[in-house]
Design a protein around this motif. Structure first.
Motif, PDB file in Angstrom:
ATOM      1  N   ASP A   1       1.014  -1.276  -0.323  1.00 32.75           N
ATOM      2  CA  ASP A   1      -0.208  -0.309   0.030  1.00 32.75           C
ATOM      3  C   ASP A   1       0.743   0.778   0.178  1.00 32.75           C
ATOM      4  N   ALA A   2       1.626   1.581   0.376  1.00 32.93           N
ATOM      5  CA  ALA A   2       3.000   2.321   1.250  1.00 32.93           C
ATOM      6  C   ALA A   2       3.913   2.653   0.443  1.00 32.93           C
ATOM      7  N   HIS A   3       3.904   1.733  -0.701  1.00 38.77           N
ATOM      8  CA  HIS A   3       5.403   1.506  -1.934  1.00 38.77           C
ATOM      9  C   HIS A   3       4.732   1.493  -3.080  1.00 38.77           C
ATOM     10  N   GLY A   4       3.223   1.729  -4.019  1.00 37.11           N
ATOM     11  CA  GLY A   4       2.469   1.494  -4.779  1.00 37.11           C
ATOM     12  C   GLY A   4       2.542  -0.191  -5.814  1.00 37.11           C
ATOM     13  N   ASP A   5       3.235  -1.196  -4.988  1.00 34.83           N
ATOM     14  CA  ASP A   5       3.613  -2.388  -5.671  1.00 34.83           C
ATOM     15  C   ASP A   5       4.462  -2.978  -5.038  1.00 34.83           C
ATOM     16  N   SER A   6       4.765  -4.224  -4.866  1.00 34.76           N
ATOM     17  CA  SER A   6       4.913  -5.891  -4.536  1.00 34.76           C
ATOM     18  C   SER A   6       7.228  -5.700  -4.428  1.00 34.76           C
ATOM     19  N   ASP A   7       7.212  -4.566  -5.626  1.00 40.30           N
ATOM     20  CA  ASP A   7       9.529  -4.763  -5.762  1.00 40.30           C
ATOM     21  C   ASP A   7       9.682  -4.222  -3.653  1.00 40.30           C
ATOM     22  N   GLY A   8      10.728  -5.106  -3.064  1.00 40.72           N
ATOM     23  CA  GLY A   8      10.821  -4.820  -1.816  1.00 40.72           C
ATOM     24  C   GLY A   8      10.158  -5.316  -0.932  1.00 40.72           C
ATOM     25  N   ALA A   9       8.646  -5.741  -1.062  1.00 45.00           N
ATOM     26  CA  ALA A   9       8.352  -6.492  -0.272  1.00 45.00           C
ATOM     27  C   ALA A   9       9.230  -7.591   0.564  1.00 45.00           C
ATOM     28  N   PRO A  10       8.190  -7.647   1.695  1.00 45.40           N
ATOM     29  CA  PRO A  10       9.116  -9.088   2.326  1.00 45.40           C
ATOM     30  C   PRO A  10       8.475 -10.425   1.972  1.00 45.40           C
TER      31      PRO A  10
END
Length: 230
Positions: free
Chosen positions: A218-227
């Motif tokens: 939600d905060a970054h707009g996509d799943s790149d770098g998400a855990p």
């Protein structure tokens, strides 16, 4: 089972010994592990007092780590724990069984330094109690309290999750610690009652990580770098 007064005396002694330990291994942690150890021991038909005594001296190595600034094994501080038992008025015939149980904690099949689990049943109860306090809502709170104390970020995409055997000490982020250790604890539980409690606590870890990942996206707009997901 021996009296509650004896346990309070030992607790008072250990409170002074552990004054310099980190926030995740404080007296509150020892109280919780002592209560869980005693409950598990009784469920296993064992002496809950002995299990609680072992719980109160199981983290003397954490106080040593705070003093020395390095990882310390429980065996290195056996004399310190023995002295706490002496000052706490614990019967001498319990000292070696208790200390043997303490040294059997913190052994995981996924560790870089693999060690076979002990067959001692009191040790199994202590082990499970210590693992359970690292799981569920309490484990989540402790993980972030410790991470904050040593300056770890919530999640660091560049550091990611370490591969290979688990090693004690700081990691790349608090969320990485969930994946490297906490999610693996359910498979390490050795008593029937511990496994029963562990299912609920493991589910809480997974639910937290799902929500954390969703909020990261939600905060970054996509799943790149998400855990990683669970």
């Amino acid at each position: 089972m021996s009296g509650a007064g004896e346990l309070r005396r030992l607790r008072d002694v250990v409170a002074g010994d552990m004054a310099g330990a980190d926030v995740a291994h404080d007296l509150g942690h020892l109280d919780r592990v002592a209560g869980l150890s005693a409950r598990l021991a009784v469920r296993e038909g064992l002496d809950g007092f002995v299990a609680a005594v072992a719980a109160y001296v199981h983290d003397h190595h954490r106080a040593a780590e705070a003093r020395l600034g390095r990882v310390v094994a429980p065996a290195e501080v056996r004399d310190d724990a023995r002295d706490a038992l002496r000052r706490g008025g614990v019967a001498e015939q319990l000292w070696d069984p208790v200390l043997d149980a303490v040294e059997a904690t913190g052994r995981y099949s996924f560790s870089a330094a693999v060690s076979a689990p002990t067959a001692d049943r009191i040790a199994a109860c202590l082990h499970d109690a210590d693992m359970l306090d690292a799981m569920g809502a309490t484990g989540i709170a402790r993980a972030f309290a410790y991470g904050g104390a040593i300056g770890e970020p919530l999640w660091d995409p560049d550091a990611g999750v370490a591969t290979g055997g688990y090693r004690s000490g700081p990691t790349g982020s608090v969320v990485a610690h969930f994946h490297e250790k906490l999610l693996r604890l359910r498979g390490e539980l050795r008593t029937a009652a511990g496994r029963e409690m562990g299912e609920r606590r493991h589910a809480a870890l997974e639910e937290f990580l799902r929500r954390f990942r969703e909020e990261w996206v939600d905060a970054h707009g996509d799943s790149d770098g998400a855990p990683p997901g669970v």
